[in-house]
Design a protein around this motif. Structure first.
Motif, PDB file in Angstrom:
ATOM      1  N   GLY A  45      -1.624  36.923  62.045  1.00 20.60           N
ATOM      2  CA  GLY A  45      -0.385  37.676  62.130  1.00 20.60           C
ATOM      3  C   GLY A  45       0.011  38.231  60.776  1.00 20.60           C
ATOM      4  N   GLN A  46      -0.984  38.433  59.906  1.00 21.42           N
ATOM      5  CA  GLN A  46      -0.773  39.025  58.580  1.00 21.42           C
ATOM      6  C   GLN A  46       0.162  38.199  57.704  1.00 21.42           C
ATOM      7  OE1 GLN A  46      -2.910  41.532  58.459  1.00 21.42           O
ATOM      8  NE2 GLN A  46      -3.152  41.373  60.665  1.00 21.42           N
ATOM      9  N   GLY A  47       0.319  36.908  58.022  1.00 23.51           N
ATOM     10  CA  GLY A  47       1.170  36.040  57.210  1.00 23.51           C
ATOM     11  C   GLY A  47       2.658  36.281  57.385  1.00 23.51           C
ATOM     12  N   ASN A  48       3.051  37.061  58.384  1.00 21.89           N
ATOM     13  CA  ASN A  48       4.460  37.388  58.602  1.00 21.89           C
ATOM     14  C   ASN A  48       5.255  36.139  58.991  1.00 21.89           C
ATOM     15  OD1 ASN A  48       6.917  38.616  59.293  1.00 21.89           O
ATOM     16  ND2 ASN A  48       6.234  38.944  61.389  1.00 21.89           N
ATOM     17  N   ILE A  49       6.277  35.840  58.217  1.00 18.21           N
ATOM     18  CA  ILE A  49       7.145  34.702  58.561  1.00 18.21           C
ATOM     19  C   ILE A  49       8.591  35.141  58.803  1.00 18.21           C
ATOM     20  CG2 ILE A  49       5.720  32.928  57.486  1.00 18.21           C
ATOM     21  CD1 ILE A  49       7.690  33.033  55.096  1.00 18.21           C
ATOM     22  N   THR A  50       8.822  36.446  58.940  1.00 15.86           N
ATOM     23  CA  THR A  50      10.186  36.909  59.188  1.00 15.86           C
ATOM     24  C   THR A  50      10.533  36.952  60.670  1.00 15.86           C
ATOM     25  OG1 THR A  50       9.455  39.220  59.135  1.00 15.86           O
ATOM     26  CG2 THR A  50      10.268  38.279  57.068  1.00 15.86           C
ATOM     27  N   THR A  51       9.528  37.145  61.524  1.00 13.49           N
ATOM     28  CA  THR A  51       9.770  37.129  62.968  1.00 13.49           C
ATOM     29  C   THR A  51       8.709  36.275  63.648  1.00 13.49           C
ATOM     30  OG1 THR A  51       8.480  39.153  63.287  1.00 13.49           O
ATOM     31  CG2 THR A  51      10.867  39.405  63.033  1.00 13.49           C
ATOM     32  N   ALA A  52       9.125  35.560  64.672  1.00 13.88           N
ATOM     33  CA  ALA A  52       8.217  34.661  65.383  1.00 13.88           C
ATOM     34  C   ALA A  52       7.330  35.439  66.343  1.00 13.88           C
ATOM     35  CB  ALA A  52       9.017  33.612  66.158  1.00 13.88           C
ATOM     36  N   MET A  53       6.060  35.037  66.372  1.00 12.29           N
ATOM     37  CA  MET A  53       5.082  35.647  67.275  1.00 12.29           C
ATOM     38  C   MET A  53       4.629  34.664  68.347  1.00 12.29           C
ATOM     39  SD  MET A  53       2.834  37.612  64.424  1.00 12.29           S
ATOM     40  CE  MET A  53       3.341  36.737  62.963  1.00 12.29           C
ATOM     41  N   TRP A  54       5.250  33.500  68.395  1.00 11.97           N
ATOM     42  CA  TRP A  54       4.829  32.453  69.319  1.00 11.97           C
ATOM     43  C   TRP A  54       6.013  31.544  69.582  1.00 11.97           C
ATOM     44  CZ3 TRP A  54       0.344  32.141  71.848  1.00 11.97           C
ATOM     45  CH2 TRP A  54       0.062  30.956  72.538  1.00 11.97           C
ATOM     46  N   GLY A  55       6.042  30.918  70.767  1.00  9.57           N
ATOM     47  CA  GLY A  55       7.130  30.003  71.080  1.00  9.57           C
ATOM     48  C   GLY A  55       6.771  29.022  72.173  1.00  9.57           C
ATOM     49  N   GLY A  56       7.785  28.410  72.716  1.00  3.73           N
ATOM     50  CA  GLY A  56       7.600  27.354  73.706  1.00  3.73           C
ATOM     51  C   GLY A  56       6.950  27.827  74.991  1.00  3.73           C
ATOM     52  N   ASN A  57       7.362  28.981  75.502  1.00  3.48           N
ATOM     53  CA  ASN A  57       6.786  29.473  76.759  1.00  3.48           C
ATOM     54  C   ASN A  57       5.296  29.747  76.625  1.00  3.48           C
ATOM     55  OD1 ASN A  57       9.148  29.316  78.233  1.00  3.48           O
ATOM     56  ND2 ASN A  57       9.770  31.407  77.765  1.00  3.48           N
ATOM     57  N   LEU A  58       4.896  30.425  75.554  1.00  3.87           N
ATOM     58  CA  LEU A  58       3.475  30.703  75.359  1.00  3.87           C
ATOM     59  C   LEU A  58       2.686  29.401  75.168  1.00  3.87           C
ATOM     60  CD1 LEU A  58       3.655  33.851  73.052  1.00  3.87           C
ATOM     61  CD2 LEU A  58       3.076  33.769  75.479  1.00  3.87           C
ATOM     62  N   SER A  59       3.294  28.418  74.522  1.00  3.82           N
ATOM     63  CA  SER A  59       2.612  27.127  74.341  1.00  3.82           C
ATOM     64  C   SER A  59       2.358  26.445  75.676  1.00  3.82           C
ATOM     65  CB  SER A  59       3.447  26.198  73.442  1.00  3.82           C
ATOM     66  OG  SER A  59       3.492  26.700  72.135  1.00  3.82           O
ATOM     67  N   ARG A  60       3.365  26.455  76.541  1.00  4.02           N
ATOM     68  CA  ARG A  60       3.169  25.856  77.867  1.00  4.02           C
ATOM     69  C   ARG A  60       2.078  26.601  78.639  1.00  4.02           C
ATOM     70  NH1 ARG A  60       8.621  24.834  76.930  1.00  4.02           N
ATOM     71  NH2 ARG A  60       9.343  26.842  77.729  1.00  4.02           N
ATOM     72  N   GLY A  61       2.052  27.925  78.501  1.00  2.46           N
ATOM     73  CA  GLY A  61       1.027  28.716  79.190  1.00  2.46           C
ATOM     74  C   GLY A  61      -0.368  28.419  78.679  1.00  2.46           C
ATOM     75  N   LEU A  62      -0.513  28.312  77.366  1.00  4.51           N
ATOM     76  CA  LEU A  62      -1.841  28.043  76.803  1.00  4.51           C
ATOM     77  C   LEU A  62      -2.287  26.619  77.132  1.00  4.51           C
ATOM     78  CD1 LEU A  62      -3.666  30.001  75.358  1.00  4.51           C
ATOM     79  CD2 LEU A  62      -2.932  29.032  73.195  1.00  4.51           C
TER      80      LEU A  62
END
Length: 188
Positions: A45-62
């Motif tokens: 994600g190019q080291g971007n830490i200003t906006t989230a690219m992942w969260g709880g819903n995607l974790s449950r899906g994976l």
């Protein structure tokens, strides 16, 4: 990159890679679709830490896809949900704001830079609380043998350490003496 939460489950598996610009959650979802049980999704994600690219819903899906973990060189959110789901995530940081979803840019299963390391699709990823290692498949047997030798050395050192002794002190002292250093026994 570090574990998103303490006591994360150690993981090992082949990499499925995704490269995205800042944002691009839908491209990550396309990468998720390419995974098999036991894979580790590696996202640059190019080291971007200003906006989230992942969260709880995607974790449950994976996790439901039986994927072993996510490694993302970018920010995540919903750490408590990810921990509650028991899904291992390794990240550069945490942000509260979500990134753009519909960015139609990125690549899947190409070499990516993640945490300053090039990760190729199919590389073996090993991750735990201490960090992440990426091993080319052709080096796996050699790395496994070296790891077994190191673990044996550490196990053999335990009796000495438990007695409160310093391991290999005679060899260390001899090396220093051979280099011309002096050992001073008493400075008073």
């Amino acid at each position: 990159l570090r574990a998103a939460y303490p006591e994360v489950t150690p993981v090992i598996g082949p990499a499925v890679t995704v490269s995205i610009p800042i944002g691009g959650i839908n491209m990550i979802k396309l990468g998720m679709q390419q995974t098999q049980p036991g894979d580790i999704l590696v996202v640059s994600g190019q080291g971007n830490i200003t906006t989230a690219m992942w969260g709880g819903n995607l974790s449950r899906g994976l996790k439901a896809l039986a994927v072993a973990a996510l490694v993302i060189d970018g920010a995540i959110r919903d750490v408590s949900e990810i921990r509650e789901a028991g899904f291992p995530v390794f990240t550069r940081g945490v942000a509260t704001a979500a990134g753009p979803i519909e960015t139609a840019a990125g690549e899947i299963n190409v070499p990516v830079a993640c945490g300053g390391v090039v990760v190729n699709p199919g590389d073996i990823v090993v991750a735990d609380e201490d960090g992440i290692v990426v091993i080319p498949p052709g080096a796996a047997a050699e790395v496994a043998a070296a790891t077994r030798r190191l673990m044996e050395q550490h196990a053999n050192a335990q009796p000495v350490l438990l007695r409160g002794e310093v391991t290999k002190i005679a060899e260390i002292t001899d090396t220093f003496l051979a280099a011309g250093l002096a050992v001073v026994e008493d400075t008073l």
